[in-house]
Design a protein around this motif. Structure first.
Motif, PDB file in Angstrom:
ATOM      1  N   THR A 146       0.858  -1.176  -0.151  1.00 37.91           N
ATOM      2  CA  THR A 146       0.052   0.051  -0.132  1.00 37.91           C
ATOM      3  C   THR A 146       0.947   1.250  -0.016  1.00 37.91           C
ATOM      4  OG1 THR A 146      -0.016  -0.181   2.410  1.00 37.91           O
ATOM      5  CG2 THR A 146      -2.185  -0.959   1.142  1.00 37.91           C
ATOM      6  N   ASP A 147       1.881   1.282   0.662  1.00 38.89           N
ATOM      7  CA  ASP A 147       2.955   2.383   0.692  1.00 38.89           C
ATOM      8  C   ASP A 147       3.476   2.680  -0.762  1.00 38.89           C
ATOM      9  OD1 ASP A 147       2.479   3.049   3.271  1.00 38.89           O
ATOM     10  OD2 ASP A 147       4.403   2.158   3.952  1.00 38.89           O
ATOM     11  N   TYR A 148       3.581   1.449  -1.432  1.00 36.81           N
ATOM     12  CA  TYR A 148       4.374   1.856  -2.800  1.00 36.81           C
ATOM     13  C   TYR A 148       3.146   2.356  -3.590  1.00 36.81           C
ATOM     14  CZ  TYR A 148       5.490   0.934  -7.461  1.00 36.81           C
ATOM     15  OH  TYR A 148       5.568   0.968  -8.941  1.00 36.81           O
ATOM     16  N   LEU A 149       1.821   1.592  -3.573  1.00 34.18           N
ATOM     17  CA  LEU A 149       0.779   2.043  -4.387  1.00 34.18           C
ATOM     18  C   LEU A 149       0.338   3.447  -4.310  1.00 34.18           C
ATOM     19  CD1 LEU A 149      -1.427  -1.013  -4.146  1.00 34.18           C
ATOM     20  CD2 LEU A 149       0.226  -0.413  -6.162  1.00 34.18           C
ATOM     21  N   HIS A 150       0.469   3.883  -2.827  1.00 32.23           N
ATOM     22  CA  HIS A 150       0.054   5.214  -2.715  1.00 32.23           C
ATOM     23  C   HIS A 150       1.086   6.259  -3.352  1.00 32.23           C
ATOM     24  CE1 HIS A 150      -2.770   3.857   0.921  1.00 32.23           C
ATOM     25  NE2 HIS A 150      -3.225   3.922  -0.164  1.00 32.23           N
ATOM     26  N   GLY A 151       2.483   5.927  -3.197  1.00 25.77           N
ATOM     27  CA  GLY A 151       3.434   6.600  -3.543  1.00 25.77           C
ATOM     28  C   GLY A 151       3.418   6.960  -5.022  1.00 25.77           C
ATOM     29  N   PHE A 152       3.232   5.642  -5.805  1.00 23.39           N
ATOM     30  CA  PHE A 152       3.019   5.515  -7.320  1.00 23.39           C
ATOM     31  C   PHE A 152       1.799   6.519  -7.634  1.00 23.39           C
ATOM     32  CE2 PHE A 152       1.998   4.072 -11.492  1.00 23.39           C
ATOM     33  CZ  PHE A 152       3.094   4.070 -12.014  1.00 23.39           C
ATOM     34  N   SER A 153       0.656   6.480  -6.851  1.00 25.95           N
ATOM     35  CA  SER A 153      -0.482   7.154  -7.203  1.00 25.95           C
ATOM     36  C   SER A 153      -0.014   8.867  -7.213  1.00 25.95           C
ATOM     37  CB  SER A 153      -1.530   7.002  -6.481  1.00 25.95           C
ATOM     38  OG  SER A 153      -2.581   7.822  -6.646  1.00 25.95           O
ATOM     39  N   ILE A 154       0.623   9.155  -6.117  1.00 28.16           N
ATOM     40  CA  ILE A 154       1.180  10.476  -5.991  1.00 28.16           C
ATOM     41  C   ILE A 154       1.959  10.884  -7.073  1.00 28.16           C
ATOM     42  CG2 ILE A 154       2.250  12.145  -4.571  1.00 28.16           C
ATOM     43  CD1 ILE A 154       1.392  10.731  -2.249  1.00 28.16           C
ATOM     44  N   SER A 155       2.933  10.099  -7.586  1.00 25.18           N
ATOM     45  CA  SER A 155       3.735  10.306  -8.727  1.00 25.18           C
ATOM     46  C   SER A 155       2.955  10.428 -10.162  1.00 25.18           C
ATOM     47  CB  SER A 155       4.777   9.149  -8.873  1.00 25.18           C
ATOM     48  OG  SER A 155       5.638   9.264  -7.858  1.00 25.18           O
ATOM     49  N   MET A 156       1.665   9.578 -10.260  1.00 23.74           N
ATOM     50  CA  MET A 156       1.087   9.906 -11.489  1.00 23.74           C
ATOM     51  C   MET A 156       0.427  11.105 -11.448  1.00 23.74           C
ATOM     52  SD  MET A 156      -0.630   6.009 -12.534  1.00 23.74           S
ATOM     53  CE  MET A 156      -1.508   7.014 -13.542  1.00 23.74           C
ATOM     54  N   SER A 157      -0.194  11.480 -10.010  1.00 27.03           N
ATOM     55  CA  SER A 157      -0.801  12.802 -10.205  1.00 27.03           C
ATOM     56  C   SER A 157       0.024  13.927 -10.429  1.00 27.03           C
ATOM     57  CB  SER A 157      -1.527  12.743  -8.920  1.00 27.03           C
ATOM     58  OG  SER A 157      -0.748  13.119  -7.770  1.00 27.03           O
ATOM     59  N   CYS A 158       1.258  13.903 -10.023  1.00 26.58           N
ATOM     60  CA  CYS A 158       2.368  14.929 -10.199  1.00 26.58           C
ATOM     61  C   CYS A 158       2.844  15.028 -11.719  1.00 26.58           C
ATOM     62  CB  CYS A 158       3.353  14.978  -9.377  1.00 26.58           C
ATOM     63  SG  CYS A 158       2.730  15.216  -7.468  1.00 26.58           S
ATOM     64  N   ASP A 159       2.627  14.056 -12.565  1.00 30.89           N
ATOM     65  CA  ASP A 159       3.241  13.685 -13.757  1.00 30.89           C
ATOM     66  C   ASP A 159       2.741  14.572 -14.751  1.00 30.89           C
ATOM     67  OD1 ASP A 159       4.764  12.660 -15.888  1.00 30.89           O
ATOM     68  OD2 ASP A 159       3.632  10.894 -16.318  1.00 30.89           O
ATOM     69  N   SER A 160       3.108  15.778 -15.142  1.00 29.63           N
ATOM     70  CA  SER A 160       2.516  16.439 -16.212  1.00 29.63           C
ATOM     71  C   SER A 160       2.771  15.962 -17.476  1.00 29.63           C
ATOM     72  CB  SER A 160       3.040  17.790 -15.983  1.00 29.63           C
ATOM     73  OG  SER A 160       4.646  18.148 -16.471  1.00 29.63           O
TER      74      SER A 160
END
Length: 191
Positions: A146-160
């Motif tokens: 879950t920590d990995y998935l949440h971190g990846f989700s944040i990265s996706m939302s910041c990926d312009s």
């Protein structure tokens, strides 16, 4: 302009109910990119805000039911597939959901209620049950995932650039699964 009906909805009115409110909140999340306010939701439904409070005592209860409804959309384990296939499908569906509903992850992480998180937890446990992990290995695996998935989700939302996709979690998930297998073997060897 139509006038909004004030106060409690009339009994004969079937147009407004919990399901209609939740469905419209989901639509607003997609269009506005954030959790809707009671004011915007009532405007969308063309009702007074108090009509929403008739169905949901407060915004926290509405958010709990909304997020629980959203998380219920993630992959439902089939039990007949290999655990790695099942866990990959669960993980990808969770990332896709968090990507579709901007603001959902932040809301989940700030909530006092654990009802939405329990859906992921329950489905995770269905998948890994056949591995017969001890509870500490299971908990560590869940936390790592879950920590990995949440971190990846944040990265996706910041990926312009839009280059990050759900499929980009395949290789890291393979590493996590290797670690889970090693932990299981290690914990069995200690017995």
């Amino acid at each position: 302009m139509a006038l909004k009906k004030r106060g409690r909805p009339q009994k004969e009115s079937k147009a407004l109910n919990k399901e209609v409110i939740i469905d419209n909140a989901k639509k607003l999340m997609i269009s506005d990119g954030k959790i809707p306010s009671i004011r915007s939701l009532s405007a969308e439904l063309n009702v007074d805000a108090m009509a929403i409070y008739y169905y949901f005592k407060n915004k926290s209860i509405l958010l709990e039911e909304l997020t629980t409804s959203l998380i219920s959309e993630i992959y439902q384990p089939q039990k007949s597939l290999e655990w790695e296939v099942e866990l990959r499908k669960l993980s990808k569906s969770y990332i896709a959901l968090l990507s579709k509903y901007d603001g959902l992850l932040q809301t989940l992480l700030s909530m006092k209620s654990t009802s939405p998180a329990n859906i992921f937890l329950f489905r995770f446990r269905i998948i890994v049950k056949k591995l017969h992990m001890n509870i500490s290995v299971e908990d560590a695996s869940l936390n790592l995932l879950t920590d990995y998935l949440h971190g990846f989700s944040i990265s996706m939302s910041c990926d312009s650039t839009g280059k990050l996709t759900v499929d980009d979690i395949d290789e890291p998930l393979g590493v996590i699964f290797t670690g889970i297998n090693a932990s299981i073997i290690n914990s069995r060897d200690k017995l």
